[in-house]
Motif scaffolding. Structure first.
Motif, PDB file in Angstrom:
ATOM      1  N   ASN A 234       0.826  -1.213   0.000  1.00  0.00           N
ATOM      2  CA  ASN A 234       0.000   0.000   0.000  1.00  0.00           C
ATOM      3  C   ASN A 234       0.859   1.263   0.000  1.00  0.00           C
ATOM      4  O   ASN A 234       2.086   1.211   0.151  1.00  0.00           O
ATOM      5  N   ASP A 235       0.207   2.390  -0.176  1.00  0.00           N
ATOM      6  CA  ASP A 235       0.918   3.657  -0.298  1.00  0.00           C
ATOM      7  C   ASP A 235       1.740   3.980   0.945  1.00  0.00           C
ATOM      8  O   ASP A 235       2.836   4.538   0.847  1.00  0.00           O
ATOM      9  N   GLU A 236       1.232   3.634   2.101  1.00  0.00           N
ATOM     10  CA  GLU A 236       1.960   3.915   3.335  1.00  0.00           C
ATOM     11  C   GLU A 236       3.244   3.094   3.400  1.00  0.00           C
ATOM     12  O   GLU A 236       4.303   3.597   3.804  1.00  0.00           O
ATOM     13  N   GLU A 237       3.179   1.829   2.983  1.00  0.00           N
ATOM     14  CA  GLU A 237       4.365   0.977   3.027  1.00  0.00           C
ATOM     15  C   GLU A 237       5.427   1.424   2.031  1.00  0.00           C
ATOM     16  O   GLU A 237       6.629   1.234   2.253  1.00  0.00           O
ATOM     17  N   LEU A 238       5.003   2.040   0.940  1.00  0.00           N
ATOM     18  CA  LEU A 238       5.968   2.491  -0.064  1.00  0.00           C
ATOM     19  C   LEU A 238       6.984   3.457   0.529  1.00  0.00           C
ATOM     20  O   LEU A 238       8.111   3.558   0.038  1.00  0.00           O
ATOM     21  N   LYS A 239       6.617   4.150   1.596  1.00  0.00           N
ATOM     22  CA  LYS A 239       7.529   5.102   2.226  1.00  0.00           C
ATOM     23  C   LYS A 239       8.773   4.418   2.788  1.00  0.00           C
ATOM     24  O   LYS A 239       9.811   5.063   2.981  1.00  0.00           O
ATOM     25  N   GLU A 240       8.686   3.105   3.035  1.00  0.00           N
ATOM     26  CA  GLU A 240       9.795   2.372   3.640  1.00  0.00           C
ATOM     27  C   GLU A 240      10.872   2.001   2.629  1.00  0.00           C
ATOM     28  O   GLU A 240      11.970   1.598   3.011  1.00  0.00           O
ATOM     29  N   PHE A 241      10.580   2.123   1.334  1.00  0.00           N
ATOM     30  CA  PHE A 241      11.524   1.676   0.313  1.00  0.00           C
ATOM     31  C   PHE A 241      12.404   2.812  -0.179  1.00  0.00           C
ATOM     32  O   PHE A 241      11.954   3.947  -0.347  1.00  0.00           O
ATOM     33  N   GLY A 242      13.683   2.478  -0.416  1.00  0.00           N
ATOM     34  CA  GLY A 242      14.631   3.478  -0.873  1.00  0.00           C
ATOM     35  C   GLY A 242      14.613   3.704  -2.359  1.00  0.00           C
ATOM     36  O   GLY A 242      15.030   4.754  -2.854  1.00  0.00           O
ATOM     37  N   GLY A 243      14.139   2.719  -3.114  1.00  0.00           N
ATOM     38  CA  GLY A 243      14.117   2.837  -4.562  1.00  0.00           C
ATOM     39  C   GLY A 243      13.373   1.675  -5.171  1.00  0.00           C
ATOM     40  O   GLY A 243      12.996   0.719  -4.484  1.00  0.00           O
ATOM     41  N   VAL A 244      13.157   1.746  -6.480  1.00  0.00           N
ATOM     42  CA  VAL A 244      12.474   0.677  -7.205  1.00  0.00           C
ATOM     43  C   VAL A 244      13.289   0.348  -8.452  1.00  0.00           C
ATOM     44  O   VAL A 244      13.811   1.242  -9.125  1.00  0.00           O
ATOM     45  N   PHE A 245      13.397  -0.939  -8.748  1.00  0.00           N
ATOM     46  CA  PHE A 245      14.201  -1.412  -9.875  1.00  0.00           C
ATOM     47  C   PHE A 245      13.398  -2.405 -10.705  1.00  0.00           C
ATOM     48  O   PHE A 245      12.772  -3.316 -10.158  1.00  0.00           O
ATOM     49  N   ILE A 246      13.433  -2.232 -12.028  1.00  0.00           N
ATOM     50  CA  ILE A 246      12.739  -3.141 -12.937  1.00  0.00           C
ATOM     51  C   ILE A 246      13.746  -3.706 -13.937  1.00  0.00           C
ATOM     52  O   ILE A 246      14.274  -2.956 -14.768  1.00  0.00           O
ATOM     53  N   PRO A 247      14.042  -5.006 -13.869  1.00  0.00           N
ATOM     54  CA  PRO A 247      14.983  -5.610 -14.818  1.00  0.00           C
ATOM     55  C   PRO A 247      14.337  -5.844 -16.178  1.00  0.00           C
ATOM     56  O   PRO A 247      13.124  -5.674 -16.350  1.00  0.00           O
ATOM     57  N   GLY A 248      15.172  -6.247 -17.136  1.00  0.00           N
ATOM     58  CA  GLY A 248      14.689  -6.463 -18.491  1.00  0.00           C
ATOM     59  C   GLY A 248      14.374  -7.899 -18.810  1.00  0.00           C
ATOM     60  O   GLY A 248      13.985  -8.679 -17.947  1.00  0.00           O
ATOM     61  N   GLY A 249      14.582  -8.264 -20.062  1.00  0.00           N
ATOM     62  CA  GLY A 249      13.986  -9.456 -20.620  1.00  0.00           C
ATOM     63  C   GLY A 249      12.702  -9.025 -21.305  1.00  0.00           C
ATOM     64  O   GLY A 249      12.141  -7.968 -20.995  1.00  0.00           O
ATOM     65  N   HIS A 250      12.205  -9.815 -22.239  1.00  0.00           N
ATOM     66  CA  HIS A 250      11.004  -9.422 -22.968  1.00  0.00           C
ATOM     67  C   HIS A 250       9.721  -9.518 -22.130  1.00  0.00           C
ATOM     68  O   HIS A 250       8.687  -8.988 -22.526  1.00  0.00           O
ATOM     69  N   ALA A 251       9.775 -10.178 -20.986  1.00  0.00           N
ATOM     70  CA  ALA A 251       8.565 -10.415 -20.200  1.00  0.00           C
ATOM     71  C   ALA A 251       7.777  -9.156 -19.857  1.00  0.00           C
ATOM     72  O   ALA A 251       6.542  -9.178 -19.875  1.00  0.00           O
ATOM     73  N   PRO A 252       8.422  -8.015 -19.536  1.00  0.00           N
ATOM     74  CA  PRO A 252       7.634  -6.816 -19.220  1.00  0.00           C
ATOM     75  C   PRO A 252       6.671  -6.385 -20.319  1.00  0.00           C
ATOM     76  O   PRO A 252       5.664  -5.727 -20.031  1.00  0.00           O
ATOM     77  N   LEU A 253       6.954  -6.791 -21.567  1.00  0.00           N
ATOM     78  CA  LEU A 253       6.037  -6.448 -22.658  1.00  0.00           C
ATOM     79  C   LEU A 253       4.675  -7.094 -22.467  1.00  0.00           C
ATOM     80  O   LEU A 253       3.671  -6.602 -22.993  1.00  0.00           O
ATOM     81  N   ALA A 254       4.629  -8.191 -21.728  1.00  0.00           N
ATOM     82  CA  ALA A 254       3.389  -8.962 -21.589  1.00  0.00           C
ATOM     83  C   ALA A 254       2.460  -8.436 -20.503  1.00  0.00           C
ATOM     84  O   ALA A 254       1.240  -8.476 -20.669  1.00  0.00           O
ATOM     85  N   ASP A 255       3.024  -7.932 -19.383  1.00  0.00           N
ATOM     86  CA  ASP A 255       2.112  -7.655 -18.266  1.00  0.00           C
ATOM     87  C   ASP A 255       2.471  -6.447 -17.396  1.00  0.00           C
ATOM     88  O   ASP A 255       1.836  -6.231 -16.366  1.00  0.00           O
ATOM     89  N   LEU A 256       3.455  -5.657 -17.777  1.00  0.00           N
ATOM     90  CA  LEU A 256       3.814  -4.511 -16.938  1.00  0.00           C
ATOM     91  C   LEU A 256       3.396  -3.166 -17.515  1.00  0.00           C
ATOM     92  O   LEU A 256       3.156  -2.217 -16.766  1.00  0.00           O
ATOM     93  N   GLY A 257       3.293  -3.046 -18.823  1.00  0.00           N
ATOM     94  CA  GLY A 257       3.048  -1.756 -19.439  1.00  0.00           C
ATOM     95  C   GLY A 257       1.684  -1.154 -19.165  1.00  0.00           C
ATOM     96  O   GLY A 257       1.512   0.073 -19.263  1.00  0.00           O
ATOM     97  N   ASP A 258       0.705  -1.989 -18.807  1.00  0.00           N
ATOM     98  CA  ASP A 258      -0.649  -1.467 -18.563  1.00  0.00           C
ATOM     99  C   ASP A 258      -1.178  -1.859 -17.189  1.00  0.00           C
ATOM    100  O   ASP A 258      -2.380  -1.844 -16.954  1.00  0.00           O
ATOM    101  N   ASN A 259      -0.281  -2.176 -16.258  1.00  0.00           N
ATOM    102  CA  ASN A 259      -0.705  -2.614 -14.931  1.00  0.00           C
ATOM    103  C   ASN A 259      -0.926  -1.408 -14.020  1.00  0.00           C
ATOM    104  O   ASN A 259       0.034  -0.711 -13.663  1.00  0.00           O
TER     105      ASN A 259
END
Length: 244
Positions: A99-124
Motif C-alpha cells: 500500500n501507499d503507506e508501506e511504499l515510504k519504507e523503500f529506498g528505490g524501485v528497480f525493474i529488470p529487463g527481458g522481454h517479459a515486461p512487454l506482456a504484463d507490466l506496461g498497462d498494470n
C-alpha cells in the motif's frame, strides 16, 4: 518483476500469426544489479502483478549469453537460488499488497529487463501507482533493457488522466535497432518496440553506440540502461542515488 514466461511475437510465418514466445527476466539484468544492492547492505523485496515465481529468459541462461564464461553464469544462477531462499524471489508480493503507506519504507524501485515486461507490466495500474509514488517523491528508480516499458503503466492509474509520468525524461532502453536485429537473427517475428513506445509518449530517448556498449542515462530520479552491458554501471549508480 513480470509474472510472464512468454510475450507476444507478431507476424510469424507465412500466415502472419501471433504466437507466445518463451521469455522471462534476463538473468544478467537482474543478478548484476541485485548483487550490487546486496553487497551495499540493502534488503530486496520482490513484487509482481500476481505474485508468481519469475522465470528467466531461456536465452539469458545459455553459456553463449555469457560468451563462454561458465563461472559467471553459475555465479549468477547461484545468486538467483539464494534470493529465492532469502529474499522471496520464489514468492514475490503482489503489487496490490504494497500500500501507499508501506511504499515510504523503500529506498528505490528497480525493474529488470527481458522481454517479459512487454506482456504484463506496461498497462498494470498497480505498478503505475507504485512508479507514480517514486516519481512524485523523487526517489531513485532504475530500469534496464525492456524494463522501461513498465513506465507506460503510469498512464493507467485513476489519478493520471492517462498522462505519462515520464514525459520529457531522458531515457535509455533496448533500442529499436537492437530489437530489429533480434527479430531477424533469432525470433523470426515482430516485437513491440520499447524505444518507439516511450518516444511516442513524450520521452526523450537516448540511444547511441555508447548506450549499446554499456553507458547509462541519468535524468532526475531515473537511471536507465540499454542492455546487459550496462547492468553493473546501473547497479552502482542506483546505489549511489539511494545513498544521496
Amino acid at each position: 518483476m513480470s509474472d510472464a514466461s512468454s510475450f507476444p511475437l507478431h507476424n510469424v510465418g507465412s500466415e502472419g500469426k501471433t504466437i507466445q514466445q518463451p521469455s522471462g527476466y534476463f538473468l544478467m539484468e537482474l543478478a548484476k544489479p541485485a548483487q550490487i544492492l546486496l553487497d551495499a547492505g540493502y534488503d530486496i523485496t520482490f513484487a509482481s502483478p500476481q505474485g508468481k515465481e519469475p522465470t528467466p529468459d531461456p536465452l539469458s541462461t545459455s553459456l553463449a549469453a555469457f560468451v563462454g564464461n561458465w563461472y559467471e553464469k553459475n555465479r549468477e544462477l547461484e545468486l538467483v537460488e539464494k534470493m529465492k531462499k532469502e529474499n522471496g524471489l520464489s514468492r514475490p508480493r503482489k503489487f496490490s499488497e504494497i500500500n501507499d503507506e508501506e511504499l515510504k519504507e523503500f529506498g528505490g524501485v528497480f525493474i529488470p529487463g527481458g522481454h517479459a515486461p512487454l506482456a504484463d507490466l506496461g498497462d498494470n495500474p498497480e505498478l503505475g501507482r507504485i512508479l507514480s509514488y517514486f516519481h512524485q517523491q523523487h526517489k531513485p528508480t532504475a530500469v534496464i533493457c525492456h524494463g522501461p516499458y513498465a513506465f507506460l503503466s503510469t498512464k493507467y492509474t485513476p489519478a493520471s488522466n492517462k498522462e505519462f509520468a515520464y514525459k520529457g525524461y531522458k531515457l535509455t532502453s533496448w533500442s529499436d535497432a537492437e530489437e530489429k536485429f533480434m527479430e531477424t537473427a533469432v525470433l523470426r517475428g515482430e516485437v513491440t518496440k520499447v524505444e518507439s513506445a516511450l518516444r511516442e509518449e513524450g520521452a526523450q530517448m537516448v540511444e547511441s553506440v555508447g548506450t549499446s556498449l554499456g553507458s547509462i542515462t541519468v535524468d532526475r530520479e531515473v537511471v536507465s540502461a540499454a542492455n546487459p552491458m550496462g547492468a553493473d554501471a546501473l547497479g552502482r549508480k542506483f546505489v549511489e542515488m539511494m545513498a544521496a
